[in-house]
Design a protein around this motif. Structure first.
Motif, PDB file in Angstrom:
ATOM      1  N   MET A 100      -0.058  -2.724   5.690  1.00 52.97           N
ATOM      2  CA  MET A 100      -1.039  -2.119   6.584  1.00 52.97           C
ATOM      3  C   MET A 100      -2.234  -3.036   6.851  1.00 52.97           C
ATOM      4  SD  MET A 100       0.566   0.540   7.240  1.00 52.97           S
ATOM      5  CE  MET A 100      -0.543   1.557   8.161  1.00 52.97           C
ATOM      6  N   ARG A 101      -2.404  -4.067   6.041  1.00 55.37           N
ATOM      7  CA  ARG A 101      -3.538  -4.978   6.226  1.00 55.37           C
ATOM      8  C   ARG A 101      -3.054  -6.421   6.112  1.00 55.37           C
ATOM      9  NH1 ARG A 101      -7.696  -3.901   1.882  1.00 55.37           N
ATOM     10  NH2 ARG A 101      -5.869  -3.769   0.589  1.00 55.37           N
ATOM     11  N   ASN A 102      -3.963  -7.352   6.373  1.00 50.02           N
ATOM     12  CA  ASN A 102      -3.602  -8.758   6.218  1.00 50.02           C
ATOM     13  C   ASN A 102      -4.601  -9.514   5.358  1.00 50.02           C
ATOM     14  OD1 ASN A 102      -5.730  -8.914   7.935  1.00 50.02           O
ATOM     15  ND2 ASN A 102      -4.647  -9.951   9.581  1.00 50.02           N
ATOM     16  N   LYS A 103      -5.367  -8.808   4.541  1.00 50.00           N
ATOM     17  CA  LYS A 103      -6.329  -9.443   3.648  1.00 50.00           C
ATOM     18  C   LYS A 103      -5.884  -9.240   2.204  1.00 50.00           C
ATOM     19  CE  LYS A 103     -11.173  -9.844   2.611  1.00 50.00           C
ATOM     20  NZ  LYS A 103     -12.514  -9.351   2.844  1.00 50.00           N
ATOM     21  N   MET A 160       0.262   5.215  -0.825  1.00 45.07           N
ATOM     22  CA  MET A 160      -0.288   3.919  -1.140  1.00 45.07           C
ATOM     23  C   MET A 160      -0.070   2.912  -0.022  1.00 45.07           C
ATOM     24  SD  MET A 160      -1.724   3.761  -4.062  1.00 45.07           S
ATOM     25  CE  MET A 160      -2.041   5.065  -5.162  1.00 45.07           C
ATOM     26  N   ALA A 161       0.447   3.341   1.109  1.00 47.97           N
ATOM     27  CA  ALA A 161       0.728   2.399   2.188  1.00 47.97           C
ATOM     28  C   ALA A 161      -0.527   1.693   2.663  1.00 47.97           C
ATOM     29  CB  ALA A 161       1.405   3.118   3.339  1.00 47.97           C
ATOM     30  N   ASP A 162      -1.700   2.364   2.544  1.00 42.61           N
ATOM     31  CA  ASP A 162      -2.921   1.713   2.985  1.00 42.61           C
ATOM     32  C   ASP A 162      -3.414   0.677   1.994  1.00 42.61           C
ATOM     33  OD1 ASP A 162      -3.522   3.667   1.119  1.00 42.61           O
ATOM     34  OD2 ASP A 162      -5.462   4.103   1.994  1.00 42.61           O
ATOM     35  N   MET A 163      -2.756   0.536   0.863  1.00 38.61           N
ATOM     36  CA  MET A 163      -3.133  -0.441  -0.154  1.00 38.61           C
ATOM     37  C   MET A 163      -2.118  -1.576  -0.201  1.00 38.61           C
ATOM     38  SD  MET A 163      -5.475   1.654  -2.609  1.00 38.61           S
ATOM     39  CE  MET A 163      -5.845   0.222  -3.414  1.00 38.61           C
ATOM     40  N   THR A 164      -1.588  -1.926   0.938  1.00 36.82           N
ATOM     41  CA  THR A 164      -0.643  -3.021   1.039  1.00 36.82           C
ATOM     42  C   THR A 164      -1.189  -4.067   2.001  1.00 36.82           C
ATOM     43  OG1 THR A 164       0.533  -1.948   2.843  1.00 36.82           O
ATOM     44  CG2 THR A 164       1.375  -1.553   0.621  1.00 36.82           C
ATOM     45  N   ALA A 165      -0.811  -5.307   1.756  1.00 38.23           N
ATOM     46  CA  ALA A 165      -1.254  -6.384   2.642  1.00 38.23           C
ATOM     47  C   ALA A 165      -0.190  -7.471   2.675  1.00 38.23           C
ATOM     48  CB  ALA A 165      -2.578  -6.953   2.161  1.00 38.23           C
ATOM     49  N   LYS A 166      -0.179  -8.198   3.787  1.00 37.80           N
ATOM     50  CA  LYS A 166       0.795  -9.271   3.968  1.00 37.80           C
ATOM     51  C   LYS A 166       0.095 -10.457   4.605  1.00 37.80           C
ATOM     52  CE  LYS A 166       3.838  -9.345   7.437  1.00 37.80           C
ATOM     53  NZ  LYS A 166       5.004  -9.006   8.264  1.00 37.80           N
TER      54      LYS A 166
END
Length: 94
Positions: free
Chosen positions: A60-63, A1-7
């Motif tokens: 993994m993302r910022n959105k 699930m790391a690709d489903m994280t954002a900051k």
């Protein structure tokens, strides 16, 4: 699930968003969670305290969805959750 994280950063807060397995560990028990805190490490601790498993070490993302950011900023330090892809409001995780 790391690709489903954002900051994201808002002022001095880190807003973290993730899709995680909830404490029941049922095969379909995925929650969207969001929390505003001082750092990603503090966020990980808050999520673990709520029983979430396998909290990623980094985003993994910022959105982040706008409604998730709004929920997190209403009460920094509180983990908010909703079922994955559900059309329900964000509620505090207990």
């Amino acid at each position: 699930m790391a690709d489903m994280t954002a900051k994201a950063r808002v002022a001095d807060l880190v807003i973290a968003y993730a899709v995680l397995v909830d404490a029941t560990n049922a095969c379909d028990a995925l929650d969207e969670v969001v929390v505003a805190s001082g750092s990603w490490a503090a966020t990980r601790n808050l999520l673990r305290a709520c029983g979430y498993l396998r909290v990623p070490r980094r985003a993994m993302r910022n959105k982040i969805p706008a409604e998730a950011v709004e929920a997190a900023l209403t009460n920094p330090g509180t983990v908010f959750r909703k079922r994955f892809r559900a059309d329900t409001p964000w509620t505090p995780a207990i």
